[in-house]
Scaffold this motif. Sequence first.
Motif, mmCIF file in Angstrom:
data_model
loop_
_atom_site.group_PDB
_atom_site.id
_atom_site.type_symbol
_atom_site.label_atom_id
_atom_site.label_comp_id
_atom_site.label_asym_id
_atom_site.label_seq_id
_atom_site.Cartn_x
_atom_site.Cartn_y
_atom_site.Cartn_z
ATOM 1 N N ALA A 183 -3.278 -3.018 -9.362
ATOM 2 C CA ALA A 183 -3.421 -3.011 -7.901
ATOM 3 C C ALA A 183 -4.890 -2.836 -7.551
ATOM 4 C CB ALA A 183 -2.593 -1.886 -7.287
ATOM 5 N N LYS A 184 -5.343 -3.597 -6.572
ATOM 6 C CA LYS A 184 -6.713 -3.494 -6.087
ATOM 7 C C LYS A 184 -6.764 -2.703 -4.785
ATOM 8 C CE LYS A 184 -8.459 -6.061 -9.396
ATOM 9 N NZ LYS A 184 -9.377 -5.497 -10.411
ATOM 10 N N LYS A 185 -7.951 -2.596 -4.252
ATOM 11 C CA LYS A 185 -8.196 -1.817 -3.042
ATOM 12 C C LYS A 185 -7.223 -2.161 -1.915
ATOM 13 C CE LYS A 185 -11.717 -1.133 0.548
ATOM 14 N NZ LYS A 185 -13.096 -1.464 0.988
ATOM 15 N N ALA A 186 -7.006 -3.453 -1.654
ATOM 16 C CA ALA A 186 -6.160 -3.858 -0.522
ATOM 17 C C ALA A 186 -4.739 -3.334 -0.659
ATOM 18 C CB ALA A 186 -6.156 -5.384 -0.400
ATOM 19 N N ILE A 187 -4.195 -3.348 -1.871
ATOM 20 C CA ILE A 187 -2.826 -2.863 -2.083
ATOM 21 C C ILE A 187 -2.752 -1.358 -1.866
ATOM 22 C CG2 ILE A 187 -1.002 -2.557 -3.794
ATOM 23 C CD1 ILE A 187 -1.217 -5.394 -2.710
ATOM 24 N N PHE A 188 -3.717 -0.623 -2.394
ATOM 25 C CA PHE A 188 -3.713 0.822 -2.192
ATOM 26 C C PHE A 188 -3.844 1.160 -0.706
ATOM 27 C CE2 PHE A 188 -5.293 1.261 -6.754
ATOM 28 C CZ PHE A 188 -4.074 1.727 -7.209
ATOM 29 N N GLU A 189 -4.683 0.427 0.008
ATOM 30 C CA GLU A 189 -4.828 0.665 1.445
ATOM 31 C C GLU A 189 -3.528 0.360 2.180
ATOM 32 O OE1 GLU A 189 -9.636 -0.020 2.110
ATOM 33 O OE2 GLU A 189 -8.260 -1.705 2.407
ATOM 34 N N GLN A 190 -2.837 -0.700 1.780
ATOM 35 C CA GLN A 190 -1.554 -1.021 2.400
ATOM 36 C C GLN A 190 -0.522 0.060 2.112
ATOM 37 O OE1 GLN A 190 -1.439 -5.341 0.947
ATOM 38 N NE2 GLN A 190 -0.254 -5.472 2.836
ATOM 39 N N LEU A 191 -0.514 0.564 0.883
ATOM 40 C CA LEU A 191 0.425 1.630 0.528
ATOM 41 C C LEU A 191 0.178 2.878 1.362
ATOM 42 C CD1 LEU A 191 0.459 1.221 -3.350
ATOM 43 C CD2 LEU A 191 2.478 1.097 -1.868
ATOM 44 N N ILE A 192 -1.077 3.247 1.500
ATOM 45 C CA ILE A 192 -1.421 4.440 2.284
ATOM 46 C C ILE A 192 -1.015 4.264 3.740
ATOM 47 C CG2 ILE A 192 -3.352 5.826 3.139
ATOM 48 C CD1 ILE A 192 -4.744 5.146 0.406
ATOM 49 N N ALA A 193 -1.304 3.080 4.321
ATOM 50 C CA ALA A 193 -0.934 2.806 5.716
ATOM 51 C C ALA A 193 0.580 2.792 5.886
ATOM 52 C CB ALA A 193 -1.527 1.473 6.152
ATOM 53 N N PHE A 194 1.284 2.222 4.917
ATOM 54 C CA PHE A 194 2.751 2.181 4.946
ATOM 55 C C PHE A 194 3.319 3.600 4.937
ATOM 56 C CE2 PHE A 194 6.738 2.124 2.473
ATOM 57 C CZ PHE A 194 7.513 1.285 3.263
ATOM 58 N N GLY A 195 2.771 4.448 4.074
ATOM 59 C CA GLY A 195 3.243 5.826 4.007
ATOM 60 C C GLY A 195 3.000 6.582 5.299
ATOM 61 N N LYS A 196 1.819 6.413 5.886
ATOM 62 C CA LYS A 196 1.511 7.084 7.146
ATOM 63 C C LYS A 196 2.441 6.631 8.263
ATOM 64 C CE LYS A 196 -3.402 8.210 6.590
ATOM 65 N NZ LYS A 196 -4.773 7.976 7.113
ATOM 66 N N LYS A 197 2.673 5.332 8.333
ATOM 67 C CA LYS A 197 3.500 4.773 9.395
ATOM 68 C C LYS A 197 4.917 5.324 9.357
ATOM 69 C CE LYS A 197 5.298 0.344 11.104
ATOM 70 N NZ LYS A 197 5.280 -1.137 10.904
ATOM 71 N N HIS A 198 5.464 5.482 8.158
ATOM 72 C CA HIS A 198 6.871 5.866 8.020
ATOM 73 C C HIS A 198 7.046 7.304 7.540
ATOM 74 C CE1 HIS A 198 8.198 1.761 8.768
ATOM 75 N NE2 HIS A 198 7.259 1.338 7.934
ATOM 76 N N HIS A 199 5.967 8.079 7.495
ATOM 77 C CA HIS A 199 6.019 9.486 7.064
ATOM 78 C C HIS A 199 6.632 9.609 5.668
ATOM 79 C CE1 HIS A 199 4.896 10.447 11.160
ATOM 80 N NE2 HIS A 199 5.915 9.729 11.588
ATOM 81 N N ILE A 200 6.103 8.791 4.754
ATOM 82 C CA ILE A 200 6.566 8.763 3.371
ATOM 83 C C ILE A 200 5.425 9.228 2.463
ATOM 84 C CG2 ILE A 200 7.338 7.261 1.475
ATOM 85 C CD1 ILE A 200 8.548 5.405 3.628
ATOM 86 N N LEU A 201 5.708 10.146 1.577
ATOM 87 C CA LEU A 201 4.714 10.605 0.607
ATOM 88 C C LEU A 201 4.578 9.548 -0.499
ATOM 89 C CD1 LEU A 201 2.838 12.824 -0.531
ATOM 90 C CD2 LEU A 201 4.861 13.822 -1.650
ATOM 91 N N ILE A 202 3.378 9.013 -0.673
ATOM 92 C CA ILE A 202 3.105 8.009 -1.704
ATOM 93 C C ILE A 202 2.569 8.717 -2.941
ATOM 94 C CG2 ILE A 202 1.879 5.887 -2.280
ATOM 95 C CD1 ILE A 202 3.768 5.553 0.096
ATOM 96 N N VAL A 203 3.228 8.505 -4.081
ATOM 97 C CA VAL A 203 2.789 9.132 -5.332
ATOM 98 C C VAL A 203 2.472 8.037 -6.345
ATOM 99 C CG1 VAL A 203 3.276 10.823 -7.123
ATOM 100 C CG2 VAL A 203 4.347 11.063 -4.869
ATOM 101 N N ASN A 204 1.201 7.936 -6.730
ATOM 102 C CA ASN A 204 0.794 6.967 -7.743
ATOM 103 C C ASN A 204 0.753 7.634 -9.112
ATOM 104 O OD1 ASN A 204 -0.162 4.421 -8.718
ATOM 105 N ND2 ASN A 204 -2.217 5.278 -8.845
ATOM 106 N N ASP A 205 1.461 7.051 -10.045
ATOM 107 C CA ASP A 205 1.489 7.529 -11.432
ATOM 108 C C ASP A 205 0.469 6.685 -12.200
ATOM 109 O OD1 ASP A 205 2.266 8.797 -13.735
ATOM 110 O OD2 ASP A 205 4.146 7.693 -13.967
ATOM 111 N N ASN A 206 -0.592 7.318 -12.701
ATOM 112 C CA ASN A 206 -1.788 6.572 -13.112
ATOM 113 C C ASN A 206 -2.253 6.878 -14.544
ATOM 114 O OD1 ASN A 206 -4.019 4.887 -12.843
ATOM 115 N ND2 ASN A 206 -5.264 6.397 -11.768
ATOM 116 N N PRO A 207 -1.371 6.782 -15.552
ATOM 117 C CA PRO A 207 -1.821 7.130 -16.905
ATOM 118 C C PRO A 207 -2.463 5.994 -17.688
ATOM 119 C CG PRO A 207 0.526 6.730 -16.939
ATOM 120 C CD PRO A 207 0.097 6.573 -15.505
ATOM 121 N N TYR A 208 -2.441 4.753 -17.154
ATOM 122 C CA TYR A 208 -2.880 3.598 -17.936
ATOM 123 C C TYR A 208 -4.190 2.985 -17.453
ATOM 124 C CZ TYR A 208 1.862 3.742 -19.793
ATOM 125 O OH TYR A 208 3.025 4.151 -20.394
ATOM 126 N N SER A 209 -4.915 3.666 -16.583
ATOM 127 C CA SER A 209 -6.022 3.002 -15.894
ATOM 128 C C SER A 209 -7.209 2.647 -16.786
ATOM 129 C CB SER A 209 -6.496 3.849 -14.706
ATOM 130 O OG SER A 209 -6.897 5.127 -15.114
#
Length: 382
Positions: A183-209
């Motif tokens: 995922a690039k910057k645009a996807i992460f920004e969309q995820l964050i905006a989506f979570g804010k809009k719907h009051h959803i906690l976004i949790v990224n699991d990031n062990p492979y970066s």
Amino acid sequence: MIAQASRLNHVEEYYFSTKLKEVRALQDSGKPIINLGVGSPDLAPPPQVMTALHQALLNPDAHQYQPYRGTNDFRKAIAEFYQNFYGVALNSETEILPLMGSKEGITHISMAFLNEGDEVLVPNPGYPTYAAVSRLVGASTVFYDLSEETGWLPDFEQLEKRDLSRVKLMWVNYPNMPTGAVAKKAIFEQLIAFGKKHHILIVNDNPYSFILNEEPESILKYADDTDGVLELNSLSKSFNMSGWRIGMLCGSEKHINSVLKVKTNMDSGMFFPLQAGAAMAMRLPPDWFREQNKIYLRRKEKISILAEALDCSFTRDQTGMFLWCRVPQGITSEAFVDHLLKQYHIFVAPGFIFGSQGEGYIRFSLCSPEETIIKACKRLSA
């Protein structure tokens, strides 16, 4: 008879726990099984880490209980790591919580934020533990489909069509396992905006970066505030320390404290020498990852030859320590894996275990020496 808790009625034993019993039984009967299924690094941790571990054993306080929040030095090392590699500034006192592996974090986060009846958005395909733990705490899993056609990224248009009123948490995992998508910057920004809009906690699991990925990212880099975002990370894959069981959770002080309430009632702090070794790992220069990736790249090239010999198709831009491949038409992933195991004594992971969207795919692990992969290739032509 004492009946098991009803929560277990909706959870199966982890696939690898059961399948590897079959693999071991075949090995015990004399079958020369080549295991290319499990993502457990076979390479050694950095030598500097081993030295730090041994030296820490001599610390007079090494064998006592350790702080639930981890040692100050380990948390500072995590903060330095996030700043140096992700460009993310974290307060080591309040925004970092060391964990006994990120799987522990999945459970702790779910217990901290989910009530019975809450819904959880879970990627399909994705890590089976997200759904299993959600069910264990009484929440309902709502799978959101990832597909090869969309690059294994969330389809926000389809997500917006859902009833999201009961969704409280969304699991995301980029770089992705099992598909290797990034995922690039645009996807992460969309995820964050989506979570804010719907009051959803976004949790990224990031062990492979850092595995076969030249541009490591953290979702925290794109959050104006971290009140709606958390990130799990781990030393298991990046530093060949899976058996050490060391991970971390990063996010807002408020959310860290919520998870800490769970942690303090379920376990204690990690063994001091493990934290000392982990702190050393987090302070290693980028050269460590470059040398690791040279090895993984050579292995990936050999696995690619094996996959092509099996008439499997795949994209070559995958990251992480796996190769995600589509099996030939007309056969299920489970049947393909069983045939490979019985005919050639090679074990790989079937895609269906990661969700219905994983059907028709298999996953090869890069956690075996090149010589072993070459041996597997030779079996196909023998």
